[in-house]
Design a protein around this motif. Structure first.
Motif, mmCIF file in Angstrom:
data_model
loop_
_atom_site.group_PDB
_atom_site.id
_atom_site.type_symbol
_atom_site.label_atom_id
_atom_site.label_comp_id
_atom_site.label_asym_id
_atom_site.label_seq_id
_atom_site.Cartn_x
_atom_site.Cartn_y
_atom_site.Cartn_z
ATOM 1 N N TYR A 112 0.691 -1.103 0.085
ATOM 2 C CA TYR A 112 -0.037 -0.125 -0.056
ATOM 3 C C TYR A 112 0.895 1.286 -0.023
ATOM 4 N N HIS A 113 0.428 2.010 -0.782
ATOM 5 C CA HIS A 113 1.168 3.319 -0.951
ATOM 6 C C HIS A 113 0.263 4.542 -0.987
ATOM 7 N N ALA A 114 0.710 5.650 -0.510
ATOM 8 C CA ALA A 114 -0.169 6.902 -0.211
ATOM 9 C C ALA A 114 -0.960 7.189 -1.485
ATOM 10 N N ASP A 115 -0.417 6.999 -2.774
ATOM 11 C CA ASP A 115 -1.233 7.343 -4.030
ATOM 12 C C ASP A 115 -2.210 6.527 -4.019
ATOM 13 N N ASP A 116 -2.457 5.107 -3.599
ATOM 14 C CA ASP A 116 -3.533 4.233 -3.732
ATOM 15 C C ASP A 116 -4.814 4.778 -3.065
ATOM 16 N N CYS A 117 -4.897 5.727 -2.044
ATOM 17 C CA CYS A 117 -5.911 6.251 -1.538
ATOM 18 C C CYS A 117 -6.604 7.354 -2.110
ATOM 19 N N PRO A 118 -7.827 6.943 -2.774
ATOM 20 C CA PRO A 118 -8.609 7.786 -3.574
ATOM 21 C C PRO A 118 -9.307 8.811 -2.814
ATOM 22 N N PRO A 119 -9.576 10.235 -3.655
ATOM 23 C CA PRO A 119 -10.001 11.043 -2.991
ATOM 24 C C PRO A 119 -11.276 10.937 -1.800
ATOM 25 N N GLU A 120 -11.870 10.001 -2.251
ATOM 26 C CA GLU A 120 -12.989 9.619 -1.100
ATOM 27 C C GLU A 120 -12.658 8.837 0.166
ATOM 28 N N GLY A 121 -11.346 8.449 0.018
ATOM 29 C CA GLY A 121 -10.683 7.803 1.322
ATOM 30 C C GLY A 121 -11.114 6.230 1.070
ATOM 31 N N ASP A 122 -10.447 5.554 2.058
ATOM 32 C CA ASP A 122 -10.512 3.890 1.972
ATOM 33 C C ASP A 122 -10.220 3.556 3.259
ATOM 34 N N ALA A 123 -9.995 2.192 3.656
ATOM 35 C CA ALA A 123 -9.798 1.470 4.768
ATOM 36 C C ALA A 123 -8.825 2.248 5.541
ATOM 37 N N MET A 124 -7.524 2.351 4.945
ATOM 38 C CA MET A 124 -6.407 2.936 5.598
ATOM 39 C C MET A 124 -6.764 4.290 6.133
ATOM 40 N N SER A 125 -7.181 5.211 5.155
ATOM 41 C CA SER A 125 -7.309 6.563 5.711
ATOM 42 C C SER A 125 -8.212 6.762 6.806
ATOM 43 N N ALA A 126 -9.557 5.688 6.704
ATOM 44 C CA ALA A 126 -10.374 5.592 7.797
ATOM 45 C C ALA A 126 -9.703 5.242 9.063
ATOM 46 N N LEU A 127 -8.920 4.553 9.036
ATOM 47 C CA LEU A 127 -8.244 3.686 10.103
ATOM 48 C C LEU A 127 -7.298 4.930 10.660
ATOM 49 N N LYS A 128 -6.714 5.752 9.924
ATOM 50 C CA LYS A 128 -5.882 6.701 10.707
ATOM 51 C C LYS A 128 -6.935 7.646 11.247
ATOM 52 N N ASP A 129 -7.952 8.273 10.523
ATOM 53 C CA ASP A 129 -8.671 9.303 11.048
ATOM 54 C C ASP A 129 -9.589 8.801 12.455
ATOM 55 N N PHE A 130 -9.890 7.663 12.432
ATOM 56 C CA PHE A 130 -10.717 7.045 13.419
ATOM 57 C C PHE A 130 -9.704 6.879 14.819
ATOM 58 N N THR A 131 -8.738 6.582 14.306
ATOM 59 C CA THR A 131 -7.679 6.360 15.416
ATOM 60 C C THR A 131 -7.050 7.805 16.178
ATOM 61 N N ALA A 132 -7.166 8.865 15.320
ATOM 62 C CA ALA A 132 -7.249 10.037 15.809
ATOM 63 C C ALA A 132 -8.102 10.529 16.608
ATOM 64 N N THR A 133 -9.178 10.163 16.289
ATOM 65 C CA THR A 133 -10.458 10.563 16.968
ATOM 66 C C THR A 133 -10.302 9.723 18.617
ATOM 67 N N LEU A 134 -10.121 8.616 18.322
ATOM 68 C CA LEU A 134 -9.885 7.806 19.707
ATOM 69 C C LEU A 134 -8.970 8.236 20.586
ATOM 70 N N LYS A 135 -8.024 8.875 19.991
ATOM 71 C CA LYS A 135 -6.977 9.389 20.855
ATOM 72 C C LYS A 135 -7.230 10.917 21.209
ATOM 73 N N SER A 136 -8.061 11.595 20.730
ATOM 74 C CA SER A 136 -8.304 12.986 20.764
ATOM 75 C C SER A 136 -8.901 13.430 22.337
ATOM 76 N N ASP A 137 -8.322 14.266 22.893
ATOM 77 C CA ASP A 137 -8.951 14.861 24.135
ATOM 78 C C ASP A 137 -10.403 15.555 23.958
ATOM 79 N N ASP A 138 -10.467 15.983 22.675
ATOM 80 C CA ASP A 138 -11.668 16.751 22.582
ATOM 81 C C ASP A 138 -12.809 16.067 21.835
ATOM 82 N N ALA A 139 -12.508 14.613 21.476
ATOM 83 C CA ALA A 139 -13.845 13.978 21.067
ATOM 84 C C ALA A 139 -14.577 13.512 22.129
#
Length: 275
Positions: free
Chosen positions: A99-126
């Motif tokens: 997997y490379h960064a260019d594999d992620c389409p503009p609408e996202g995929d499982a990798m981008s979602a995993l990254k973003d949901f992990t950030a949410t889980l770690k966030s003090d503001d969520a």
């Protein structure tokens, strides 16, 4: 930390623009039984910190219950569930196995979602609700990425095997569905029975070797297996030979998925406790 826009949208706060490539969406990975197996197995390998954090977020809801949430909500009429979240269940590789960064389409995929949901889980503001959604999706995505046909190939253009029509024990199906549920359901076991059988066969050495929180490793493994699971002839009938050859593969991916869910969450909540 600013929360990801799709996390907020899932809770009904905003409406997002539709995604462009919905036709590429594959079916649900593992089906309910398979996802619950990975969630159940994961519970056996959670750290004390992860168990406490999960219990605080989910209460009596187990990881087996949480694992199917992202599929159960697909009929929710909101923009998030109907369009935005669709690509979060799979990745499509331009190169054969990595997997490379260019594999992620503009609408996202499982990798981008995993990254973003992990950030949410770690966030003090969520909020608690946002973290609940993030945790449920993380458990689901990790399971998805261990199903070989949820790591698609751009060169094949068959929607992760959805367009490969087969007959599975006399019933019309497709290769993706065989891997989502056909092989698992063929065992005629409940998720609790199957997870118990699989978990007790994981040796301490295997658990230690498999316990990597690195999604690039999971994707590479699934892509290697993906290339092997396609029928070797044009004959569309899949029966006992196919089950014999690939049931051991299916079982190991469920075992590994469970161990990796725990490894990933242990890593997330260890970082939180250290912070």
């Amino acid at each position: 930390m600013k929360l990801s826009k799709f996390t907020i949208a899932a809770l009904g706060a905003v409406t997002l623009a539709s995604t462009a490539n919905l036709v590429a969406t594959p079916a649900h990975a593992w089906g309910k039984t398979g996802h619950r197996i990975t969630g159940k197995i994961a519970t056996a390998y959670l750290s004390v910190e992860a168990k406490a954090a999960i219990a605080e977020l989910l209460g009596p809801e187990s990881l087996a219950e949480a694992s199917t949430y992202a599929d159960e909500m697909r009929s929710n009429p909101s923009e998030f569930w109907q369009k935005t979240a669709n690509p979060f269940h799979y990745v499509t590789l331009q190169q054969p196995h990595d997997y490379h960064a260019d594999d992620c389409p503009p609408e996202g995929d499982a990798m981008s979602a995993l990254k973003d949901f992990t950030a949410t889980l770690k966030s003090d503001d969520a909020s608690r609700e946002e973290k609940q959604l993030a945790l449920r999706f993380i458990v689901h995505i990790i399971g998805d990425l261990h199903q070989p046909l949820h790591v698609g190939s751009a060169a094949l253009s068959d929607r992760g095997g959805n367009d490969v029509k087969v007959v599975f024990f006399g019933e019309q199906s497709n290769l993706h569905r065989v891997w989502d549920s056909g092989l698992v359901d063929h065992q005629k076991l409940s998720y609790s029975e199957f997870s118990h059988w699989l978990q007790r066969r994981i040796t301490p050495a295997q658990a230690q070797t498999w316990a990597t929180p690195d999604p690039y490793t999971w994707i590479n493994e699934s892509s290697q297996l993906r290339d092997e699971v396609y029928p070797q002839t044009d004959e569309p009938y899949l029966g006992w030979d196919y089950v014999y050859n690939y049931t051991p593969v299916m079982k190991q991916r469920l075992q590994q998925g469970g161990v990796r869910i725990a490894a990933y969450l242990n890593d997330v909540f260890a970082a939180n406790s250290e912070g």
